[in-house]
Design a protein around this motif. Structure first.
Motif, mmCIF file in Angstrom:
data_model
loop_
_atom_site.group_PDB
_atom_site.id
_atom_site.type_symbol
_atom_site.label_atom_id
_atom_site.label_comp_id
_atom_site.label_asym_id
_atom_site.label_seq_id
_atom_site.Cartn_x
_atom_site.Cartn_y
_atom_site.Cartn_z
ATOM 1 N N SER A 49 -7.822 7.440 -2.059
ATOM 2 C CA SER A 49 -6.855 6.577 -1.381
ATOM 3 C C SER A 49 -5.931 7.394 -0.481
ATOM 4 N N LEU A 50 -5.499 8.555 -0.949
ATOM 5 C CA LEU A 50 -4.622 9.416 -0.158
ATOM 6 C C LEU A 50 -5.308 9.840 1.135
ATOM 7 N N HIS A 51 -6.543 10.309 1.022
ATOM 8 C CA HIS A 51 -7.254 10.793 2.209
ATOM 9 C C HIS A 51 -7.649 9.643 3.144
ATOM 10 N N GLU A 52 -7.994 8.494 2.585
ATOM 11 C CA GLU A 52 -8.297 7.325 3.423
ATOM 12 C C GLU A 52 -7.062 6.873 4.194
ATOM 13 N N THR A 53 -5.916 6.852 3.523
ATOM 14 C CA THR A 53 -4.663 6.462 4.181
ATOM 15 C C THR A 53 -4.343 7.436 5.306
ATOM 16 N N ASN A 54 -4.519 8.717 5.046
ATOM 17 C CA ASN A 54 -4.261 9.733 6.068
ATOM 18 C C ASN A 54 -5.175 9.524 7.278
ATOM 19 N N GLU A 55 -6.467 9.337 7.033
ATOM 20 C CA GLU A 55 -7.420 9.154 8.136
ATOM 21 C C GLU A 55 -7.107 7.893 8.941
ATOM 22 N N GLU A 56 -6.778 6.810 8.255
ATOM 23 C CA GLU A 56 -6.458 5.559 8.945
ATOM 24 C C GLU A 56 -5.194 5.716 9.791
ATOM 25 N N PHE A 57 -4.197 6.394 9.238
ATOM 26 C CA PHE A 57 -2.947 6.634 9.956
ATOM 27 C C PHE A 57 -3.198 7.479 11.209
ATOM 28 N N LEU A 58 -3.960 8.557 11.057
ATOM 29 C CA LEU A 58 -4.260 9.416 12.206
ATOM 30 C C LEU A 58 -5.064 8.662 13.260
ATOM 31 N N GLY A 106 0.830 -1.203 0.000
ATOM 32 C CA GLY A 106 0.000 0.000 0.000
ATOM 33 C C GLY A 106 0.861 1.249 0.000
ATOM 34 N N PRO A 107 0.220 2.403 0.113
ATOM 35 C CA PRO A 107 0.961 3.665 0.160
ATOM 36 C C PRO A 107 1.988 3.666 1.294
ATOM 37 N N LEU A 108 3.077 4.388 1.076
ATOM 38 C CA LEU A 108 4.151 4.478 2.064
ATOM 39 C C LEU A 108 4.011 5.777 2.842
ATOM 40 N N ILE A 109 4.044 5.660 4.161
ATOM 41 C CA ILE A 109 4.014 6.830 5.038
ATOM 42 C C ILE A 109 5.405 6.954 5.646
ATOM 43 N N THR A 110 6.009 8.117 5.507
ATOM 44 C CA THR A 110 7.300 8.384 6.131
ATOM 45 C C THR A 110 7.052 9.378 7.255
ATOM 46 N N VAL A 111 7.412 8.976 8.472
ATOM 47 C CA VAL A 111 7.147 9.779 9.666
ATOM 48 C C VAL A 111 8.482 10.250 10.237
ATOM 49 N N TYR A 112 8.534 11.531 10.598
ATOM 50 C CA TYR A 112 9.763 12.114 11.124
ATOM 51 C C TYR A 112 9.598 12.489 12.591
#
Length: 181
Positions: free
Chosen positions: A71-80, A50-56
């Motif tokens: 997909s971008l907004h769903e990934t963001n919401e799921e991550f948050l 799936g999409p890659l999230i890089t967290v700093y």
């Protein structure tokens, strides 16, 4: 020909500093990797391939590899949501999440002479050095995108903030090419 999305990139800021090493251990995702000797960001995938999230450590994060805005907004919401469940952030954390780049591909109806195209479009808005890169880089001021054009007619449109801008860039380029032939 239609413009097809190849990748959408978005970014946000959690507003808190993170200790990314324990965060990696707490995540229950198919993929996470933190190797500060290699790179200072924590890589996370919420689903395999799936999409890659890089967290700093700063709390900033980038999501890449999405094929649609949805997909971008769903990934963001799921991550948050995952971070809120872990107690890292509040449930309603505002991150200022924005789309940074929409990368699209398209195809011209014909083969193109990149030398002639560079001259016709104007040397001040094009870069074409075939010894360095096999494509022509076109940066018109009128549109919010950069176009990479290859001799076989393939194009990459990058730097757009939305799909409408990418589509407009393609149409603009098509009209410029028609003026030249």
């Amino acid at each position: 020909m239609t413009v097809e999305i190849a990748n959408i990139v978005g970014s946000g800021d959690l507003g808190v500093e993170l200790d990314v090493e324990p965060l990696e251990a707490d995540l229950s995702t198919p993929y996470s990797e933190y190797d500060p000797s290699n790179y200072h960001g924590l890589y996370v995938r919420l689903e395999e391939n799936g999409p890659l999230i890089t967290v700093y450590r700063s709390g900033k994060y980038i999501i890449t590899g999405c094929a649609s805005m949805e997909s971008l907004h769903e990934t963001n919401e799921e991550f948050l949501g995952m971070l809120a469940d872990l107690g890292v952030t509040e449930e309603d954390t505002q991150t200022g999440f924005t789309v940074e780049n929409v990368v699209c591909t398209a195809m011209l109806d014909e083969l193109v002479s990149l030398n002639a195209l560079a001259i016709g479009l104007g040397l001040e808005v094009t870069e074409y050095e075939p010894e360095q890169f096999p494509g022509l880089v076109y940066r018109p001021e009128e549109i919010g995108a950069v176009l990479l054009v290859f001799a076989n007619g393939k194009m990459v449109i990058t730097g757009a903030k939305d799909t409408e801008t990418a589509e407009s860039a393609y149409e603009y380029f098509q009209s410029k090419v028609q003026e030249l032939v």
